[in-house]
Scaffold this motif. Structure first.
Motif, PDB file in Angstrom:
ATOM      1  N   ASP A 199       0.848  -1.198   0.000  1.00 45.71           N
ATOM      2  CA  ASP A 199       0.000   0.000   0.000  1.00 45.71           C
ATOM      3  C   ASP A 199       0.884   1.249   0.000  1.00 45.71           C
ATOM      4  O   ASP A 199       1.680   1.440   0.893  1.00 45.71           O
ATOM      5  CB  ASP A 199      -0.898  -0.017   1.240  1.00 45.71           C
ATOM      6  CG  ASP A 199      -1.863   1.162   1.272  1.00 45.71           C
ATOM      7  OD1 ASP A 199      -2.613   1.297   2.234  1.00 45.71           O
ATOM      8  OD2 ASP A 199      -1.841   1.940   0.305  1.00 45.71           O
ATOM      9  N   ALA A 200       0.727   2.099  -1.029  1.00 48.07           N
ATOM     10  CA  ALA A 200       1.606   3.249  -1.183  1.00 48.07           C
ATOM     11  C   ALA A 200       1.291   4.359  -0.201  1.00 48.07           C
ATOM     12  O   ALA A 200       2.068   5.294  -0.052  1.00 48.07           O
ATOM     13  CB  ALA A 200       1.504   3.788  -2.606  1.00 48.07           C
ATOM     14  N   SER A 237      -5.192   3.630  -0.602  1.00 42.50           N
ATOM     15  CA  SER A 237      -6.109   2.658  -1.178  1.00 42.50           C
ATOM     16  C   SER A 237      -7.299   2.407  -0.254  1.00 42.50           C
ATOM     17  O   SER A 237      -7.143   2.204   0.952  1.00 42.50           O
ATOM     18  CB  SER A 237      -5.353   1.346  -1.428  1.00 42.50           C
ATOM     19  OG  SER A 237      -6.215   0.358  -1.932  1.00 42.50           O
ATOM     20  N   GLY A 238      -8.497   2.451  -0.819  1.00 44.92           N
ATOM     21  CA  GLY A 238      -9.705   2.206  -0.029  1.00 44.92           C
ATOM     22  C   GLY A 238     -10.331   3.450   0.563  1.00 44.92           C
ATOM     23  O   GLY A 238     -11.419   3.388   1.137  1.00 44.92           O
ATOM     24  N   PRO A 267     -13.014  10.965 -10.329  1.00 40.72           N
ATOM     25  CA  PRO A 267     -13.733   9.708 -10.038  1.00 40.72           C
ATOM     26  C   PRO A 267     -12.872   8.650  -9.353  1.00 40.72           C
ATOM     27  O   PRO A 267     -13.399   7.791  -8.649  1.00 40.72           O
ATOM     28  CB  PRO A 267     -14.196   9.248 -11.425  1.00 40.72           C
ATOM     29  CG  PRO A 267     -14.341  10.510 -12.205  1.00 40.72           C
ATOM     30  CD  PRO A 267     -13.212  11.401 -11.729  1.00 40.72           C
ATOM     31  N   ASN A 268     -11.555   8.702  -9.534  1.00 37.37           N
ATOM     32  CA  ASN A 268     -10.691   7.719  -8.868  1.00 37.37           C
ATOM     33  C   ASN A 268     -10.277   8.179  -7.467  1.00 37.37           C
ATOM     34  O   ASN A 268      -9.401   7.586  -6.853  1.00 37.37           O
ATOM     35  CB  ASN A 268      -9.444   7.441  -9.705  1.00 37.37           C
ATOM     36  CG  ASN A 268      -8.530   8.659  -9.825  1.00 37.37           C
ATOM     37  OD1 ASN A 268      -8.861   9.754  -9.370  1.00 37.37           O
ATOM     38  ND2 ASN A 268      -7.376   8.467 -10.418  1.00 37.37           N
ATOM     39  N   SER A 323      -9.181   9.615   4.028  1.00 39.09           N
ATOM     40  CA  SER A 323      -9.879   8.852   5.067  1.00 39.09           C
ATOM     41  C   SER A 323     -11.078   8.158   4.433  1.00 39.09           C
ATOM     42  O   SER A 323     -11.480   8.448   3.299  1.00 39.09           O
ATOM     43  CB  SER A 323     -10.345   9.768   6.198  1.00 39.09           C
ATOM     44  OG  SER A 323     -11.224  10.756   5.717  1.00 39.09           O
ATOM     45  N   SER A 324     -11.614   7.246   5.205  1.00 39.71           N
ATOM     46  CA  SER A 324     -12.892   6.630   4.860  1.00 39.71           C
ATOM     47  C   SER A 324     -13.750   6.815   6.110  1.00 39.71           C
ATOM     48  O   SER A 324     -13.728   5.990   7.019  1.00 39.71           O
ATOM     49  CB  SER A 324     -12.703   5.154   4.524  1.00 39.71           C
ATOM     50  OG  SER A 324     -13.934   4.587   4.103  1.00 39.71           O
ATOM     51  N   PRO A 325     -14.454   8.000   6.203  1.00 37.04           N
ATOM     52  CA  PRO A 325     -15.157   8.363   7.440  1.00 37.04           C
ATOM     53  C   PRO A 325     -16.069   7.263   7.953  1.00 37.04           C
ATOM     54  O   PRO A 325     -16.650   6.517   7.166  1.00 37.04           O
ATOM     55  CB  PRO A 325     -15.967   9.592   7.018  1.00 37.04           C
ATOM     56  CG  PRO A 325     -15.193  10.171   5.892  1.00 37.04           C
ATOM     57  CD  PRO A 325     -14.621   8.992   5.170  1.00 37.04           C
ATOM     58  N   PRO A 326     -16.197   7.103   9.249  1.00 37.13           N
ATOM     59  CA  PRO A 326     -15.776   8.072  10.260  1.00 37.13           C
ATOM     60  C   PRO A 326     -14.407   7.823  10.832  1.00 37.13           C
ATOM     61  O   PRO A 326     -14.125   8.217  11.966  1.00 37.13           O
ATOM     62  CB  PRO A 326     -16.828   7.873  11.346  1.00 37.13           C
ATOM     63  CG  PRO A 326     -17.116   6.401  11.290  1.00 37.13           C
ATOM     64  CD  PRO A 326     -17.028   6.034   9.840  1.00 37.13           C
ATOM     65  N   TYR A 327     -13.538   7.163  10.081  1.00 35.08           N
ATOM     66  CA  TYR A 327     -12.266   6.785  10.643  1.00 35.08           C
ATOM     67  C   TYR A 327     -11.210   7.856  10.444  1.00 35.08           C
ATOM     68  O   TYR A 327     -11.430   8.865   9.791  1.00 35.08           O
ATOM     69  CB  TYR A 327     -11.833   5.441  10.046  1.00 35.08           C
ATOM     70  CG  TYR A 327     -12.879   4.378  10.297  1.00 35.08           C
ATOM     71  CD1 TYR A 327     -13.666   3.886   9.273  1.00 35.08           C
ATOM     72  CD2 TYR A 327     -13.096   3.909  11.588  1.00 35.08           C
ATOM     73  CE1 TYR A 327     -14.649   2.941   9.517  1.00 35.08           C
ATOM     74  CE2 TYR A 327     -14.064   2.971  11.836  1.00 35.08           C
ATOM     75  CZ  TYR A 327     -14.839   2.489  10.805  1.00 35.08           C
ATOM     76  OH  TYR A 327     -15.808   1.551  11.059  1.00 35.08           O
TER      77      TYR A 327
END
Lengths: 112, 111
Positions: free
Chosen positions: B1-2, B27-28, B70-71, B94-98
């Motif tokens: 993971d970069a 990523s993610g 979009p990416n 981030s990928s909330p709520p994290y």
């Protein structure tokens, strides 16, 4: 008055000492509390992440949150010269919105 | 993971010019936030992008604008540069709520 207050230091301690870093805040809506470590001319690195009040331990690091006093702390045990960096406290509101409000950072130097 | 990547690393611009900074999230992660960090200060929130829309904005003038693709990658544009815009510009994903993860930053110098 700033929303988050943090003593800028610098703080110098001998190797092996216990370091205590602190922040106070004024906005009771903050629910998520974080500590970041930032080496010179680098981006902040997340160290600890806690939700609401309580303690969290990770190796030599312990984060404490006291929401009633609006006070958060980071303790570093057995400090090492590699811990020399600027430590930023940070906090955000609950929910999906993640605007993070930072303190000014405390510069720590651990002397061998 | 970069992890979070930013480009360029350093940039020198002249007052009045325009600049574009770029960020690729971890990523993610689908949310990108931008921060400005002046020397000796903590990062200051500029704005946040989610689903290609600006979701929240800090106390920065309209000279600061952004875009999310979009990416999930993102750009920060600053027009009519001022000397006071010299700072480290940080992107966080981030990928909330994290929690948010920061990139190494782009150091902008305005002369």
């Amino acid at each position: 008055q700033k929303e988050v207050e943090q003593d800028p230091g610098p703080l110098s301690v001998p190797e092996g000492a216990i370091v205590s870093l602190n922040c106070t805040y004024s906005n009771s809506a903050f629910q998520y509390f974080m500590w970041y470590r930032q080496y010179s001319r680098k981006g902040p690195e997340l160290l600890m992440y806690t939700y609401s009040s309580g303690n969290k331990e990770d190796g030599r690091f312990t984060a404490q949150v006291d929401k009633s006093s609006k006070y958060i702390s980071l303790f570093i045990r057995d400090s090492q010269p590699s811990d020399s960096a600027t430590y930023l406290c940070a906090m955000s509101y609950s929910g999906g919105y993640q605007k993070v409000t930072f303190g000014t950072g405390t510069k720590l130097q651990v002397i061998p | 993971d970069a992890g979070v990547t930013q480009s360029p690393t350093h940039l020198i611009k002249t007052r009045g010019q325009q600049v574009t900074l770029r960020c690729s999230p971890k990523s993610g992660h689908d949310t990108v936030s931008w921060y400005q960090q002046a020397l000796g200060q903590g990062p200051q929130f500029i704005f946040q992008y989610y689903e290609e829309e600006e979701r929240q904005r800090g106390n920065f003038p309209d000279r600061f604008s952004g875009h999310q693709f979009p990416n999930y990658s993102s750009e920060l544009n600053v027009n009519a540069l001022l000397l006071g815009d010299s700072a480290l510009y940080l992107c966080a994903s981030s990928s909330p709520p994290y929690e948010q993860y920061f990139g190494p930053g782009t150091r902008l110098t305005v002369t």
